[in-house]
Motif scaffolding. Structure first.
Motif, PDB file in Angstrom:
ATOM      1  N   PRO A 104       0.799  -1.218   0.000  1.00  0.00           N
ATOM      2  CA  PRO A 104       0.000   0.000   0.000  1.00  0.00           C
ATOM      3  C   PRO A 104       0.835   1.274   0.000  1.00  0.00           C
ATOM      4  O   PRO A 104       1.979   1.264   0.457  1.00  0.00           O
ATOM      5  N   CYS A 105       0.236   2.349  -0.483  1.00  0.00           N
ATOM      6  CA  CYS A 105       0.882   3.666  -0.387  1.00  0.00           C
ATOM      7  C   CYS A 105       1.140   3.916   1.090  1.00  0.00           C
ATOM      8  O   CYS A 105       2.281   4.083   1.493  1.00  0.00           O
ATOM      9  N   SER A 106       0.079   3.885   1.898  1.00  0.00           N
ATOM     10  CA  SER A 106       0.213   4.081   3.348  1.00  0.00           C
ATOM     11  C   SER A 106      -0.260   2.841   4.078  1.00  0.00           C
ATOM     12  O   SER A 106      -1.242   2.213   3.672  1.00  0.00           O
ATOM     13  N   PHE A 133       5.639   6.951   7.555  1.00  0.00           N
ATOM     14  CA  PHE A 133       5.741   8.408   7.637  1.00  0.00           C
ATOM     15  C   PHE A 133       5.478   8.921   6.226  1.00  0.00           C
ATOM     16  O   PHE A 133       6.253   8.625   5.312  1.00  0.00           O
ATOM     17  N   LYS A 134       4.402   9.658   6.034  1.00  0.00           N
ATOM     18  CA  LYS A 134       4.014  10.046   4.676  1.00  0.00           C
ATOM     19  C   LYS A 134       4.299  11.512   4.389  1.00  0.00           C
ATOM     20  O   LYS A 134       3.831  12.395   5.118  1.00  0.00           O
ATOM     21  N   PRO A 135       5.040  11.771   3.308  1.00  0.00           N
ATOM     22  CA  PRO A 135       5.278  13.167   2.909  1.00  0.00           C
ATOM     23  C   PRO A 135       4.080  13.646   2.087  1.00  0.00           C
ATOM     24  O   PRO A 135       3.947  13.302   0.920  1.00  0.00           O
ATOM     25  N   SER A 274       3.553   3.756 -10.485  1.00  0.00           N
ATOM     26  CA  SER A 274       2.384   4.234  -9.727  1.00  0.00           C
ATOM     27  C   SER A 274       2.475   5.748  -9.534  1.00  0.00           C
ATOM     28  O   SER A 274       1.569   6.494  -9.920  1.00  0.00           O
ATOM     29  N   HIS A 275       3.593   6.197  -8.932  1.00  0.00           N
ATOM     30  CA  HIS A 275       3.736   7.644  -8.724  1.00  0.00           C
ATOM     31  C   HIS A 275       4.015   8.374 -10.033  1.00  0.00           C
ATOM     32  O   HIS A 275       3.715   9.557 -10.167  1.00  0.00           O
ATOM     33  N   ALA A 276       4.592   7.681 -10.994  1.00  0.00           N
ATOM     34  CA  ALA A 276       4.902   8.336 -12.273  1.00  0.00           C
ATOM     35  C   ALA A 276       3.627   8.720 -13.023  1.00  0.00           C
ATOM     36  O   ALA A 276       3.582   9.786 -13.647  1.00  0.00           O
ATOM     37  N   VAL A 300       5.243  -0.973  -7.156  1.00  0.00           N
ATOM     38  CA  VAL A 300       3.851  -0.560  -7.406  1.00  0.00           C
ATOM     39  C   VAL A 300       3.057  -0.536  -6.103  1.00  0.00           C
ATOM     40  O   VAL A 300       3.321  -1.309  -5.184  1.00  0.00           O
ATOM     41  N   GLU A 301       2.050   0.335  -6.100  1.00  0.00           N
ATOM     42  CA  GLU A 301       1.176   0.428  -4.936  1.00  0.00           C
ATOM     43  C   GLU A 301      -0.035  -0.477  -5.121  1.00  0.00           C
ATOM     44  O   GLU A 301      -0.669  -0.476  -6.191  1.00  0.00           O
ATOM     45  N   VAL A 302      -0.348  -1.229  -4.057  1.00  0.00           N
ATOM     46  CA  VAL A 302      -1.471  -2.176  -4.092  1.00  0.00           C
ATOM     47  C   VAL A 302      -2.282  -1.991  -2.815  1.00  0.00           C
ATOM     48  O   VAL A 302      -1.704  -1.871  -1.723  1.00  0.00           O
ATOM     49  N   SER A 311      -4.545   7.538   0.952  1.00  0.00           N
ATOM     50  CA  SER A 311      -3.621   8.311   0.114  1.00  0.00           C
ATOM     51  C   SER A 311      -3.513   7.607  -1.241  1.00  0.00           C
ATOM     52  O   SER A 311      -3.614   6.377  -1.307  1.00  0.00           O
ATOM     53  N   ASP A 312      -3.296   8.374  -2.265  1.00  0.00           N
ATOM     54  CA  ASP A 312      -3.078   7.847  -3.622  1.00  0.00           C
ATOM     55  C   ASP A 312      -4.117   6.810  -4.074  1.00  0.00           C
ATOM     56  O   ASP A 312      -3.782   5.776  -4.673  1.00  0.00           O
ATOM     57  N   ALA A 313      -5.390   7.126  -3.817  1.00  0.00           N
ATOM     58  CA  ALA A 313      -6.486   6.198  -4.156  1.00  0.00           C
ATOM     59  C   ALA A 313      -6.538   5.897  -5.658  1.00  0.00           C
ATOM     60  O   ALA A 313      -6.882   4.789  -6.059  1.00  0.00           O
ATOM     61  N   GLU A 314      -6.198   6.866  -6.479  1.00  0.00           N
ATOM     62  CA  GLU A 314      -6.387   6.686  -7.925  1.00  0.00           C
ATOM     63  C   GLU A 314      -5.328   5.832  -8.601  1.00  0.00           C
ATOM     64  O   GLU A 314      -5.506   5.400  -9.735  1.00  0.00           O
ATOM     65  N   GLN A 315      -4.222   5.622  -7.913  1.00  0.00           N
ATOM     66  CA  GLN A 315      -3.133   4.913  -8.610  1.00  0.00           C
ATOM     67  C   GLN A 315      -2.864   3.510  -8.060  1.00  0.00           C
ATOM     68  O   GLN A 315      -2.072   2.770  -8.625  1.00  0.00           O
ATOM     69  N   GLN A 316      -3.530   3.145  -6.954  1.00  0.00           N
ATOM     70  CA  GLN A 316      -3.213   1.835  -6.362  1.00  0.00           C
ATOM     71  C   GLN A 316      -3.928   0.725  -7.121  1.00  0.00           C
ATOM     72  O   GLN A 316      -5.074   0.867  -7.544  1.00  0.00           O
TER      73      GLN A 316
HETATM   74 MN    MN Z   1       1.873   6.855  -2.767  1.00  0.00          MN
END
Ligand code: MN
Ligand code: PEP
Length: 360
Positions: A104-106, A133-135, A274-276, A300-302, A311-316
């Motif tokens: 996961p992202c977070s 720790f999320k930026p 994912s972030h790209a 990759v985020e899953v 966080s990052d709901a659209e790319q996971q």
């Molecule tokens: Mn993320």
């Protein structure tokens, strides 16, 4: 510059060269090549470069003294022609195998992490990711569970056998993150946080350095140089997209950077589609692209239920999406390995022009 010792050079001769370098106010970094020791001379040489090179060349056990043309020294292929291979538990990064970092992202809860960890492990992931720790761009957005998430990550490692990677955002977090995690991640926003780079250079954990979203390849390698010159040779580079004028995608994935890095450096290279891209449906094609151009792996985020992610709901990806990605990537990787040869893209085939290294 670096000093190439003769094949039979003794330990005393190697020490002699190193103490001479120290006496000149420079720092020696040695590296055992296939059959001989190579010692990089790092520091501000000033106008006496040629004099120093001449003195070193005259020392017993020295075969040649060769300049390093790039501003990054220890991370350059000129100094270190063999690929760096990093081992963390059962995972090996940079040996020609396909590294798959997923999670996961977070980290949002123990259940969410365990469900994701079990699914990605089952599908063939080799490393588990998860942000503690999320930026975040907004100070009002979810900032991560912090140390609680680190504990869940350590439990997930024990449960799955997968090493875990998580981001460290500031120097004060380095010790605690290194205590729980197997690989430390430096995020895009911190690529030029030099005190953080120095601090992760002093811990006995590999570091994955993400490319700053506004950084050139050279600035990125200079950032990696901070970590390696601080004492940590186990650095993985991650291309995660750079900011361009394009707005349909979150960032622009610089795929040319992958073979370029294999040309310039011995460090392994991962791509993060994912972030790209910031878009779930673009992750698979860009992951294929990354592997096709010779990346050592993909991050990759899953998430078990991406639309509910904090966080990052659209790319996971969903766990099913990750399984599908793995089924696609494994044969692509096998095919591409055959095309690039082994190691994936060796410096020799790229016309590095480092004549001084012909002896290796
Ligand atoms: Mn993320
Ligand atoms: C991440 O991987 O969790 C992350 C925040 O990535 P980046 O630093 O590339 O934005």
């Amino acid at each position: 510059m670096f000093v190439v010792m003769t094949v039979g050079a003794t330990e005393a001769e190697v020490l002699g060269v190193k103490s001479h370098i120290l006496a000149e106010g420079m720092t020696p970094y040695d590296h055992m090549g296939a059959e001989r020791t190579v010692i990089a001379v790092v520091g501000e040489v000033g106008p006496h470069k040629e004099v120093l090179a001449g003195r070193l060349a005259a020392l017993p056990g020295v075969e040649t003294v060769t300049p390093i043309s790039r501003p990054f020294k220890l991370t350059s292929r000129e100094f270190h022609p063999e690929d760096t291979v990093i081992r963390v538990m059962d995972a090996v990064v940079g040996d020609g195998s396909l590294t798959m970092m997923a999670g996961p992202c977070s980290v949002e809860s123990r259940d969410q992490l365990f469900e994701t960890a079990d699914a990605v492990k089952d599908a063939g992931a080799t490393i588990l990711r998860g942000g503690a720790f999320k930026p975040r761009t907004s100070p009002y957005a979810f900032q991560g569970l912090g140390v609680e998430a680190l504990r869940y990550l350590a439990e997930a490692r024990d449960r799955t056998g997968l090493p875990v990677i998580t981001e460290v955002m500031e120097p004060s977090q380095v010790d605690i993150v290194a205590e729980y995690a197997d690989i430390l991640q430096i995020g895009t926003r911190n690529m030029q946080n030099y005190s953080l780079l120095r601090d992760v250079g002093r811990v006995a954990r590999p570091v994955m350095l993400k490319r700053g979203y506004g950084a050139t390849v050279e600035e990125w390698l200079m950032a990696a140089e901070y970590i390696v010159s601080s004492g940590n040779p186990n650095v993985i580079l991650c291309e995660r997209g750079i900011r361009t004028f394009e707005t349909y995608t979150r960032n622009t994935l610089d795929l040319a950077a992958v073979p370029l890095l294999h040309h310039l450096t011995h460090l392994p290279v991962i791509v993060d589609p994912s972030h790209a891209t910031g878009k779930r449906w673009l992750v698979k094609p860009l992951a294929i692209g990354g592997v096709a151009v010779g990346a050592d792996g993909v991050m990759v985020e899953v998430h078990p239920s991406p639309e509910d992610a904090l966080s990052d709901a659209e790319q996971q990806l969903t766990p099913d999406g990750f399984r599908d990605l793995m089924a696609t990537l494994v044969p692509v990787h096998q095919h591409v390995r055959g095309l690039h040869g082994d190691p994936v893209i060796g410096a020799a085939g790229l016309g590095l022009g480092n004549g001084g290294l012909a002896k290796h």
